[in-house]
Design an enzyme around this catalytic site. Sequence first.
Site, PDB file in Angstrom:
ATOM      1  N   LYS A 254       1.008  -0.815  14.967  1.00 43.00           N
ATOM      2  CA  LYS A 254       2.405  -0.948  15.392  1.00 43.00           C
ATOM      3  C   LYS A 254       2.703  -2.207  16.217  1.00 43.00           C
ATOM      4  O   LYS A 254       3.871  -2.562  16.400  1.00 43.00           O
ATOM      5  CB  LYS A 254       2.821   0.274  16.236  1.00 43.00           C
ATOM      6  CG  LYS A 254       2.893   1.552  15.445  1.00 43.00           C
ATOM      7  CD  LYS A 254       4.135   1.592  14.583  1.00 43.00           C
ATOM      8  CE  LYS A 254       4.107   2.677  13.549  1.00 43.00           C
ATOM      9  NZ  LYS A 254       3.964   2.227  12.175  1.00 43.00           N
TER      10      LYS A 254
ATOM     11  N   PRO B  30      -4.213  -0.392  18.699  1.00 42.74           N
ATOM     12  CA  PRO B  30      -3.935  -0.839  17.321  1.00 42.74           C
ATOM     13  C   PRO B  30      -4.047   0.252  16.259  1.00 42.74           C
ATOM     14  O   PRO B  30      -3.752  -0.007  15.093  1.00 42.74           O
ATOM     15  CB  PRO B  30      -4.988  -1.936  17.091  1.00 42.74           C
ATOM     16  CG  PRO B  30      -6.047  -1.681  18.101  1.00 42.74           C
ATOM     17  CD  PRO B  30      -5.417  -1.005  19.258  1.00 42.74           C
TER      18      PRO B  30
ATOM     19  N   HIS C 295       0.843  -1.201   0.000  1.00 39.39           N
ATOM     20  CA  HIS C 295       0.000   0.000   0.000  1.00 39.39           C
ATOM     21  C   HIS C 295       0.876   1.249   0.000  1.00 39.39           C
ATOM     22  O   HIS C 295       1.760   1.389   0.839  1.00 39.39           O
ATOM     23  CB  HIS C 295      -0.907   0.020   1.232  1.00 39.39           C
ATOM     24  CG  HIS C 295      -2.126  -0.844   1.083  1.00 39.39           C
ATOM     25  ND1 HIS C 295      -3.245  -0.695   1.870  1.00 39.39           N
ATOM     26  CD2 HIS C 295      -2.397  -1.854   0.229  1.00 39.39           C
ATOM     27  CE1 HIS C 295      -4.154  -1.577   1.499  1.00 39.39           C
ATOM     28  NE2 HIS C 295      -3.662  -2.302   0.516  1.00 39.39           N
TER      29      HIS C 295
ATOM     30  N   TYR D  15      -9.282   5.419   7.732  1.00 41.40           N
ATOM     31  CA  TYR D  15      -9.483   5.691   9.163  1.00 41.40           C
ATOM     32  C   TYR D  15     -10.516   6.810   9.273  1.00 41.40           C
ATOM     33  O   TYR D  15     -10.359   7.851   8.628  1.00 41.40           O
ATOM     34  CB  TYR D  15      -8.180   6.175   9.810  1.00 41.40           C
ATOM     35  CG  TYR D  15      -7.111   5.118   9.962  1.00 41.40           C
ATOM     36  CD1 TYR D  15      -6.312   4.722   8.897  1.00 41.40           C
ATOM     37  CD2 TYR D  15      -6.890   4.527  11.200  1.00 41.40           C
ATOM     38  CE1 TYR D  15      -5.329   3.767   9.047  1.00 41.40           C
ATOM     39  CE2 TYR D  15      -5.895   3.555  11.372  1.00 41.40           C
ATOM     40  CZ  TYR D  15      -5.119   3.191  10.285  1.00 41.40           C
ATOM     41  OH  TYR D  15      -4.150   2.245  10.445  1.00 41.40           O
TER      42      TYR D  15
ATOM     43  N   TYR E 242       3.952   6.188  10.235  1.00 40.99           N
ATOM     44  CA  TYR E 242       3.066   5.093   9.817  1.00 40.99           C
ATOM     45  C   TYR E 242       3.849   3.996   9.081  1.00 40.99           C
ATOM     46  O   TYR E 242       3.635   2.808   9.319  1.00 40.99           O
ATOM     47  CB  TYR E 242       1.935   5.637   8.933  1.00 40.99           C
ATOM     48  CG  TYR E 242       0.814   4.639   8.748  1.00 40.99           C
ATOM     49  CD1 TYR E 242      -0.211   4.538   9.684  1.00 40.99           C
ATOM     50  CD2 TYR E 242       0.787   3.774   7.655  1.00 40.99           C
ATOM     51  CE1 TYR E 242      -1.228   3.612   9.534  1.00 40.99           C
ATOM     52  CE2 TYR E 242      -0.228   2.850   7.492  1.00 40.99           C
ATOM     53  CZ  TYR E 242      -1.236   2.771   8.439  1.00 40.99           C
ATOM     54  OH  TYR E 242      -2.234   1.847   8.288  1.00 40.99           O
TER      55      TYR E 242
HETATM   56  C1  LIG Z   1      -7.551  -8.663  19.480  1.00 46.94           C
HETATM   57  C2  LIG Z   1      -6.253  -8.060  19.012  1.00 46.94           C
HETATM   58  C3  LIG Z   1      -6.217  -7.336  17.815  1.00 46.94           C
HETATM   59  C4  LIG Z   1      -5.021  -6.768  17.382  1.00 46.94           C
HETATM   60  N1  LIG Z   1      -5.016  -6.057  16.227  1.00 46.94           N
HETATM   61  C5  LIG Z   1      -3.869  -5.490  15.817  1.00 46.94           C
HETATM   62  C6  LIG Z   1      -3.795  -4.727  14.645  1.00 46.94           C
HETATM   63  O1  LIG Z   1      -4.785  -4.546  13.952  1.00 46.94           O
HETATM   64  N2  LIG Z   1      -2.598  -4.186  14.293  1.00 46.94           N
HETATM   65  C7  LIG Z   1      -1.460  -4.372  15.043  1.00 46.94           C
HETATM   66  O2  LIG Z   1      -0.388  -3.897  14.679  1.00 46.94           O
HETATM   67  N3  LIG Z   1      -1.494  -5.096  16.144  1.00 46.94           N
HETATM   68  C8  LIG Z   1      -2.657  -5.656  16.546  1.00 46.94           C
HETATM   69  N4  LIG Z   1      -2.675  -6.384  17.657  1.00 46.94           N
HETATM   70  C9  LIG Z   1      -1.429  -6.551  18.346  1.00 46.94           C
HETATM   71  C10 LIG Z   1      -0.599  -7.669  17.724  1.00 46.94           C
HETATM   72  O3  LIG Z   1      -1.412  -8.739  17.371  1.00 46.94           O
HETATM   73  C11 LIG Z   1       0.445  -8.055  18.748  1.00 46.94           C
HETATM   74  O4  LIG Z   1       1.255  -6.921  18.995  1.00 46.94           O
HETATM   75  C12 LIG Z   1       1.304  -9.233  18.328  1.00 46.94           C
HETATM   76  O5  LIG Z   1       0.545 -10.410  18.324  1.00 46.94           O
HETATM   77  C13 LIG Z   1       2.478  -9.385  19.293  1.00 46.94           C
HETATM   78  O6  LIG Z   1       3.130 -10.592  19.067  1.00 46.94           O
HETATM   79  P1  LIG Z   1       3.813 -11.372  20.260  1.00 46.94           P
HETATM   80  O7  LIG Z   1       4.397 -12.583  19.654  1.00 46.94           O
HETATM   81  O8  LIG Z   1       4.646 -10.456  21.040  1.00 46.94           O
HETATM   82  O9  LIG Z   1       2.616 -11.757  21.253  1.00 46.94           O
HETATM   83  P2  LIG Z   1       1.357 -12.778  21.022  1.00 46.94           P
HETATM   84  O10 LIG Z   1       0.916 -12.743  19.614  1.00 46.94           O
HETATM   85  O11 LIG Z   1       0.410 -12.416  22.093  1.00 46.94           O
HETATM   86  O12 LIG Z   1       2.013 -14.185  21.291  1.00 46.94           O
HETATM   87  C14 LIG Z   1       2.332 -14.622  22.596  1.00 46.94           C
HETATM   88  C15 LIG Z   1       2.243 -16.133  22.631  1.00 46.94           C
HETATM   89  O13 LIG Z   1       2.659 -16.590  23.922  1.00 46.94           O
HETATM   90  C16 LIG Z   1       1.770 -17.582  24.364  1.00 46.94           C
HETATM   91  N5  LIG Z   1       1.811 -17.627  25.832  1.00 46.94           N
HETATM   92  C17 LIG Z   1       1.219 -16.786  26.696  1.00 46.94           C
HETATM   93  N6  LIG Z   1       1.481 -17.158  27.955  1.00 46.94           N
HETATM   94  C18 LIG Z   1       2.266 -18.263  27.887  1.00 46.94           C
HETATM   95  C19 LIG Z   1       2.860 -19.118  28.851  1.00 46.94           C
HETATM   96  N7  LIG Z   1       2.686 -18.889  30.153  1.00 46.94           N
HETATM   97  N8  LIG Z   1       3.598 -20.144  28.418  1.00 46.94           N
HETATM   98  C20 LIG Z   1       3.784 -20.390  27.085  1.00 46.94           C
HETATM   99  N9  LIG Z   1       3.226 -19.617  26.128  1.00 46.94           N
HETATM  100  C21 LIG Z   1       2.485 -18.568  26.523  1.00 46.94           C
HETATM  101  C22 LIG Z   1       0.425 -17.139  23.809  1.00 46.94           C
HETATM  102  O14 LIG Z   1      -0.500 -18.234  23.725  1.00 46.94           O
HETATM  103  C23 LIG Z   1       0.815 -16.620  22.426  1.00 46.94           C
HETATM  104  O15 LIG Z   1       0.802 -17.630  21.453  1.00 46.94           O
HETATM  105  C24 LIG Z   1      -3.850  -6.941  18.134  1.00 46.94           C
HETATM  106  C25 LIG Z   1      -3.879  -7.674  19.310  1.00 46.94           C
HETATM  107  C26 LIG Z   1      -5.063  -8.220  19.774  1.00 46.94           C
HETATM  108  C27 LIG Z   1      -5.078  -8.996  21.071  1.00 46.94           C
END
Ligand SMILES: Cc1cc2nc3c(=O)[nH]c(=O)nc-3n(C[C@H](O)[C@H](O)[C@H](O)COP(=O)(O)OP(=O)(O)OC[C@H]3O[C@@H](n4cnc5c(N)ncnc54)[C@H](O)[C@@H]3O)c2cc1C
Length: 388
Positions: A296, A292, A72, A200, A383
């Site tokens: 980021k 969100p 995009h 947006y 962005y």
């Molecule tokens: C509903 C929702 C919508 C979102 N929409 C957007 C968006 O539109 N744009 C955007 O940029 N970001 C968005 N985000 C944020 C983005 O998805 C996250 O920033 C991203 O997933 C971060 O990745 P991560 O691997 O750090 O954490 P996560 O994706 O949360 O992964 C963490 C993993 O650790 C596992 N875990 C947790 N506790 C334990 C434990 N005790 N032992 C072992 N494993 C464990 C979990 O099951 C999960 O699989 C959204 C988040 C949510 C919740």
Amino acid sequence: MKTQVAIIGAGPAGLLLGQLLAKSGIANIVIEQRSAAYVLGRIRAGVLEQTTVDLLDQAGVGARMHREGLPHDGVELCFGGQRHRIDLHGLTGKRVMVYGQTEVTHDLMDARGAAGLPTVYEAEQVKVHGFDGQRPHVTYRLGGTEHRVDCDFIAGCDGFHGVCRASVPATAIQLHEKVYPFGWLGLLADVPPLHHELIYVNHERGFALCSQRSHTRSRYYLQCALDDKVEHWSDDAFWDELRRRLPAATAAELSTGPALEKSIAPLRSFVAEPMRFGRLFLAGDAAHIVPPTGAKGLNLAASDVGFLWQAFAEFYGGSPKALDGYSERALHRVWKAERFSWWLTSLMHRFPDGGSFGARMQQAELEYLFSSKAAMTVLAENYVGLPM
Ligand SMILES: Cc1cc2nc3c(=O)[nH]c(=O)nc-3n(C[C@H](O)[C@H](O)[C@H](O)COP(=O)(O)OP(=O)(O)OC[C@H]3O[C@@H](n4cnc5c(N)ncnc54)[C@H](O)[C@@H]3O)c2cc1C
């Protein structure tokens, strides 16, 4: 079991780190509490910065993203019934890639499986031990049996509710938090996107976002009350409300269909400092959350992982001090993304206690933004993602 880096969590942060470490010849295991299917079923982010695209390429998992992702060049902000385009590419020379987090996770899981790298799903009672000393280890239960992994380091990639940050003594960590007085109601549907770029919307009834995952799959969001419930929203009620928040001519072009998924997410800004505690390193949502609005969250998780991977590679390459700068480097970028996400959230949402003054401030700021190339460049630079 023994490994060099034990990674807790198989979200994008954990899987990407595992893949990059493996490319550098650093042994790792990923320990995840959920099943692979559950992890893949979570509908989340969809906009990737160039830095994230580059890291996925470096991890060797970028091929499908380049084939199926949608680059995009711009984004639209709608206010007072008028749509205004921010020319991301024209203003910065960069673009973003629309490619769902689910697909990123899929690609990383496939690559990890193909490389035969060890991953434990459905691990129960995951605990991290001894990270303040020389011999950290992780324990978990699987199928009723207790397991132990001895490692050099632990990477806490286990998201906001994970065990890693919670295991750090309260005196060693500083938490900064802002909770917003609204949430986002999201709907995913197999309908063509309303427009080829994201829109947006700042509307008196509340914020809306017209986003997408592909040419045939759309993701829409509506600002909703914090105590609202998904059950209160039929698909028709969602589409009707979205139409009300769009200019009439735009609303007329909306394709609707049955929801594949509907959910409500609260909005929060959160940072934990530092991101290193002895031999435990936090990355991604385990250390910080952004609302969100600025897209980021996933991108910050990726840049943390980029910094951590470089630090581990240098450490194992013979630079014992390489890990010392990780927290500071990562936080430097995190705080800038926190600022941008907070700013865009404040600009585009209606705050229950904002009053007419708050609404006029938003109007003045948006009118200035649309009239100033400098102001649009600031938005565009943030962005598309600041440099790592
Ligand atoms: C509903 C929702 C919508 C979102 N929409 C957007 C968006 O539109 N744009 C955007 O940029 N970001 C968005 N985000 C944020 C983005 O998805 C996250 O920033 C991203 O997933 C971060 O990745 P991560 O691997 O750090 O954490 P996560 O994706 O949360 O992964 C963490 C993993 O650790 C596992 N875990 C947790 N506790 C334990 C434990 N005790 N032992 C072992 N494993 C464990 C979990 O099951 C999960 O699989 C959204 C988040 C949510 C919740």
